[in-house]
Design a protein around this motif. Sequence first.
Motif, PDB file in Angstrom:
ATOM      1  N   HIS A 150       0.811  -1.217   0.000  1.00  0.00           N
ATOM      2  CA  HIS A 150       0.000   0.000   0.000  1.00  0.00           C
ATOM      3  C   HIS A 150       0.846   1.269   0.000  1.00  0.00           C
ATOM      4  O   HIS A 150       0.352   2.343  -0.323  1.00  0.00           O
ATOM      5  CB  HIS A 150      -0.991   0.005   1.175  1.00  0.00           C
ATOM      6  N   MET A 151       2.113   1.157   0.315  1.00  0.00           N
ATOM      7  CA  MET A 151       3.009   2.321   0.301  1.00  0.00           C
ATOM      8  C   MET A 151       3.527   2.627  -1.104  1.00  0.00           C
ATOM      9  O   MET A 151       4.244   3.613  -1.300  1.00  0.00           O
ATOM     10  CB  MET A 151       4.190   2.085   1.245  1.00  0.00           C
ATOM     11  N   GLY A 152       3.168   1.797  -2.086  1.00  0.00           N
ATOM     12  CA  GLY A 152       3.585   2.042  -3.456  1.00  0.00           C
ATOM     13  C   GLY A 152       5.094   2.041  -3.594  1.00  0.00           C
ATOM     14  O   GLY A 152       5.785   1.230  -2.985  1.00  0.00           O
ATOM     15  N   ALA A 153       5.609   2.963  -4.380  1.00  0.00           N
ATOM     16  CA  ALA A 153       7.052   3.036  -4.624  1.00  0.00           C
ATOM     17  C   ALA A 153       7.815   3.610  -3.439  1.00  0.00           C
ATOM     18  O   ALA A 153       9.027   3.807  -3.525  1.00  0.00           O
ATOM     19  CB  ALA A 153       7.332   3.840  -5.885  1.00  0.00           C
ATOM     20  N   PHE A 154       7.128   3.854  -2.318  1.00  0.00           N
ATOM     21  CA  PHE A 154       7.818   4.282  -1.102  1.00  0.00           C
ATOM     22  C   PHE A 154       8.416   3.096  -0.349  1.00  0.00           C
ATOM     23  O   PHE A 154       9.045   3.282   0.689  1.00  0.00           O
ATOM     24  CB  PHE A 154       6.873   5.066  -0.176  1.00  0.00           C
ATOM     25  N   VAL A 155       8.212   1.884  -0.874  1.00  0.00           N
ATOM     26  CA  VAL A 155       8.893   0.721  -0.292  1.00  0.00           C
ATOM     27  C   VAL A 155      10.376   0.835  -0.642  1.00  0.00           C
ATOM     28  O   VAL A 155      10.782   1.661  -1.464  1.00  0.00           O
ATOM     29  CB  VAL A 155       8.305  -0.626  -0.806  1.00  0.00           C
ATOM     30  N   GLU A 156      11.187  -0.003  -0.044  1.00  0.00           N
ATOM     31  CA  GLU A 156      12.626   0.014  -0.326  1.00  0.00           C
ATOM     32  C   GLU A 156      12.873  -0.188  -1.819  1.00  0.00           C
ATOM     33  O   GLU A 156      12.162  -0.941  -2.481  1.00  0.00           O
ATOM     34  CB  GLU A 156      13.331  -1.097   0.466  1.00  0.00           C
ATOM     35  N   LYS A 157      13.886   0.453  -2.344  1.00  0.00           N
ATOM     36  CA  LYS A 157      14.196   0.392  -3.773  1.00  0.00           C
ATOM     37  C   LYS A 157      14.340  -1.053  -4.254  1.00  0.00           C
ATOM     38  O   LYS A 157      13.942  -1.375  -5.374  1.00  0.00           O
ATOM     39  CB  LYS A 157      15.468   1.186  -4.060  1.00  0.00           C
ATOM     40  N   GLU A 158      14.864  -1.907  -3.422  1.00  0.00           N
ATOM     41  CA  GLU A 158      15.058  -3.319  -3.780  1.00  0.00           C
ATOM     42  C   GLU A 158      13.731  -4.035  -4.021  1.00  0.00           C
ATOM     43  O   GLU A 158      13.712  -5.099  -4.628  1.00  0.00           O
ATOM     44  CB  GLU A 158      15.846  -4.056  -2.687  1.00  0.00           C
ATOM     45  N   GLU A 159      12.640  -3.463  -3.561  1.00  0.00           N
ATOM     46  CA  GLU A 159      11.319  -4.079  -3.702  1.00  0.00           C
ATOM     47  C   GLU A 159      10.504  -3.508  -4.865  1.00  0.00           C
ATOM     48  O   GLU A 159       9.375  -3.942  -5.092  1.00  0.00           O
ATOM     49  CB  GLU A 159      10.518  -3.900  -2.405  1.00  0.00           C
ATOM     50  N   TRP A 160      11.035  -2.555  -5.585  1.00  0.00           N
ATOM     51  CA  TRP A 160      10.267  -1.910  -6.650  1.00  0.00           C
ATOM     52  C   TRP A 160       9.781  -2.908  -7.699  1.00  0.00           C
ATOM     53  O   TRP A 160       8.654  -2.814  -8.176  1.00  0.00           O
ATOM     54  CB  TRP A 160      11.073  -0.796  -7.311  1.00  0.00           C
ATOM     55  N   SER A 161      10.629  -3.854  -8.083  1.00  0.00           N
ATOM     56  CA  SER A 161      10.192  -4.821  -9.098  1.00  0.00           C
ATOM     57  C   SER A 161       9.097  -5.727  -8.538  1.00  0.00           C
ATOM     58  O   SER A 161       8.163  -6.102  -9.267  1.00  0.00           O
ATOM     59  CB  SER A 161      11.365  -5.637  -9.632  1.00  0.00           C
ATOM     60  N   ASP A 162       9.157  -6.066  -7.243  1.00  0.00           N
ATOM     61  CA  ASP A 162       8.100  -6.865  -6.621  1.00  0.00           C
ATOM     62  C   ASP A 162       6.792  -6.081  -6.560  1.00  0.00           C
ATOM     63  O   ASP A 162       5.715  -6.620  -6.804  1.00  0.00           O
ATOM     64  CB  ASP A 162       8.499  -7.284  -5.200  1.00  0.00           C
ATOM     65  N   TYR A 163       6.901  -4.808  -6.238  1.00  0.00           N
ATOM     66  CA  TYR A 163       5.725  -3.937  -6.219  1.00  0.00           C
ATOM     67  C   TYR A 163       5.089  -3.886  -7.613  1.00  0.00           C
ATOM     68  O   TYR A 163       3.874  -4.068  -7.761  1.00  0.00           O
ATOM     69  CB  TYR A 163       6.115  -2.535  -5.733  1.00  0.00           C
ATOM     70  N   THR A 164       5.900  -3.681  -8.627  1.00  0.00           N
ATOM     71  CA  THR A 164       5.398  -3.611  -9.999  1.00  0.00           C
ATOM     72  C   THR A 164       4.729  -4.921 -10.403  1.00  0.00           C
ATOM     73  O   THR A 164       3.643  -4.908 -10.995  1.00  0.00           O
ATOM     74  CB  THR A 164       6.549  -3.270 -10.977  1.00  0.00           C
ATOM     75  N   ARG A 165       5.327  -6.047 -10.069  1.00  0.00           N
ATOM     76  CA  ARG A 165       4.716  -7.351 -10.388  1.00  0.00           C
ATOM     77  C   ARG A 165       3.398  -7.530  -9.658  1.00  0.00           C
ATOM     78  O   ARG A 165       2.441  -8.065 -10.212  1.00  0.00           O
ATOM     79  CB  ARG A 165       5.664  -8.489 -10.032  1.00  0.00           C
ATOM     80  N   SER A 166       3.320  -7.070  -8.411  1.00  0.00           N
ATOM     81  CA  SER A 166       2.063  -7.213  -7.661  1.00  0.00           C
ATOM     82  C   SER A 166       0.956  -6.358  -8.270  1.00  0.00           C
ATOM     83  O   SER A 166      -0.201  -6.767  -8.310  1.00  0.00           O
ATOM     84  CB  SER A 166       2.261  -6.899  -6.171  1.00  0.00           C
ATOM     85  N   VAL A 167       1.313  -5.168  -8.789  1.00  0.00           N
ATOM     86  CA  VAL A 167       0.324  -4.315  -9.454  1.00  0.00           C
ATOM     87  C   VAL A 167      -0.174  -4.994 -10.728  1.00  0.00           C
ATOM     88  O   VAL A 167      -1.369  -4.951 -11.034  1.00  0.00           O
ATOM     89  CB  VAL A 167       0.911  -2.915  -9.769  1.00  0.00           C
ATOM     90  N   ARG A 168       0.722  -5.637 -11.455  1.00  0.00           N
ATOM     91  CA  ARG A 168       0.317  -6.329 -12.685  1.00  0.00           C
ATOM     92  C   ARG A 168      -0.617  -7.502 -12.379  1.00  0.00           C
ATOM     93  O   ARG A 168      -1.563  -7.755 -13.122  1.00  0.00           O
ATOM     94  CB  ARG A 168       1.545  -6.814 -13.446  1.00  0.00           C
ATOM     95  N   LEU A 169      -0.336  -8.221 -11.300  1.00  0.00           N
ATOM     96  CA  LEU A 169      -1.191  -9.353 -10.917  1.00  0.00           C
ATOM     97  C   LEU A 169      -2.506  -8.889 -10.300  1.00  0.00           C
ATOM     98  O   LEU A 169      -3.555  -9.493 -10.531  1.00  0.00           O
ATOM     99  CB  LEU A 169      -0.465 -10.248  -9.908  1.00  0.00           C
ATOM    100  N   PHE A 170      -2.420  -7.850  -9.489  1.00  0.00           N
ATOM    101  CA  PHE A 170      -3.578  -7.335  -8.752  1.00  0.00           C
ATOM    102  C   PHE A 170      -3.627  -5.818  -8.885  1.00  0.00           C
ATOM    103  O   PHE A 170      -3.061  -5.092  -8.057  1.00  0.00           O
ATOM    104  CB  PHE A 170      -3.491  -7.732  -7.268  1.00  0.00           C
ATOM    105  N   PRO A 171      -4.293  -5.296  -9.913  1.00  0.00           N
ATOM    106  CA  PRO A 171      -4.344  -3.841 -10.120  1.00  0.00           C
ATOM    107  C   PRO A 171      -4.859  -3.068  -8.901  1.00  0.00           C
ATOM    108  O   PRO A 171      -4.535  -1.888  -8.741  1.00  0.00           O
ATOM    109  CB  PRO A 171      -5.285  -3.686 -11.316  1.00  0.00           C
ATOM    110  N   ASN A 172      -5.621  -3.712  -8.022  1.00  0.00           N
ATOM    111  CA  ASN A 172      -6.135  -3.009  -6.847  1.00  0.00           C
ATOM    112  C   ASN A 172      -5.033  -2.619  -5.869  1.00  0.00           C
ATOM    113  O   ASN A 172      -5.268  -1.796  -4.980  1.00  0.00           O
ATOM    114  CB  ASN A 172      -7.221  -3.830  -6.162  1.00  0.00           C
ATOM    115  N   VAL A 173      -3.827  -3.164  -6.039  1.00  0.00           N
ATOM    116  CA  VAL A 173      -2.678  -2.710  -5.248  1.00  0.00           C
ATOM    117  C   VAL A 173      -2.449  -1.230  -5.528  1.00  0.00           C
ATOM    118  O   VAL A 173      -2.242  -0.437  -4.604  1.00  0.00           O
ATOM    119  CB  VAL A 173      -1.419  -3.548  -5.576  1.00  0.00           C
ATOM    120  N   LEU A 174      -2.493  -0.859  -6.795  1.00  0.00           N
ATOM    121  CA  LEU A 174      -2.278   0.535  -7.173  1.00  0.00           C
ATOM    122  C   LEU A 174      -3.412   1.425  -6.668  1.00  0.00           C
ATOM    123  O   LEU A 174      -3.175   2.528  -6.174  1.00  0.00           O
ATOM    124  CB  LEU A 174      -2.149   0.655  -8.689  1.00  0.00           C
TER     125      LEU A 174
END
Length: 189
Positions: A150-174
């Motif tokens: 839920h923090m979006g790209a405010f997560v640690e930089k190392e997690e950005w690709s995981d965040y992006t993948r989660s948005v692709r799988l579940f658009p409601n993350v965004l």
Amino acid sequence: MDLNHRINKFNRMKPEIISDTVFDFLMDNGFFTAPASTKHHGAYEGGLFDHSLAVTEILIDLTNKNNLIWSRPESPFIVGMFHDLCKIDNYKWVQSPPQAVTSGITLQKEDGHYEYNTDTLLKGHGDKSIMLLSTLIQLTLEEVMCIRYHMGAFVEKEEWSDYTRSVRLFPNVLWTHQADMIASQIMGV
């Protein structure tokens, strides 16, 4: 909004999946009285609930206006209301020392302030919220990802690709991140 008003508002909105056991946990652990932060949005008694309620209402509104599809109808409430459950014990009230008398005048200072509580058993943000909530209700993978990121790209930089993948799988993350940002940054709660 006082404690009774917060509790009444919660009880009017809550879906059946939120049992008396969940409500008792929330009451016993200060969900309705904890702050949402020490100095930013919701940095006051009850700020956590007020922020969570705002995110929930925004997420429900975004769901309705954008025809969002969730894995279950209760998900916007669950995600919105409990995305920051981690904060129930994250902050503690610290009483300020009395002000010294200067030239016969007592300078007034606030009674105290919130500080980060370093003695919490569980650490983290989204992960901690998921751990706590999963002891109370069964979460869908979509709800887990929405709360986790839920923090979006405010997560640690190392997690950005995981965040992006989660948005692709579940658009409601965004959409969850957007609701959180509207509540905290635009509404200030």
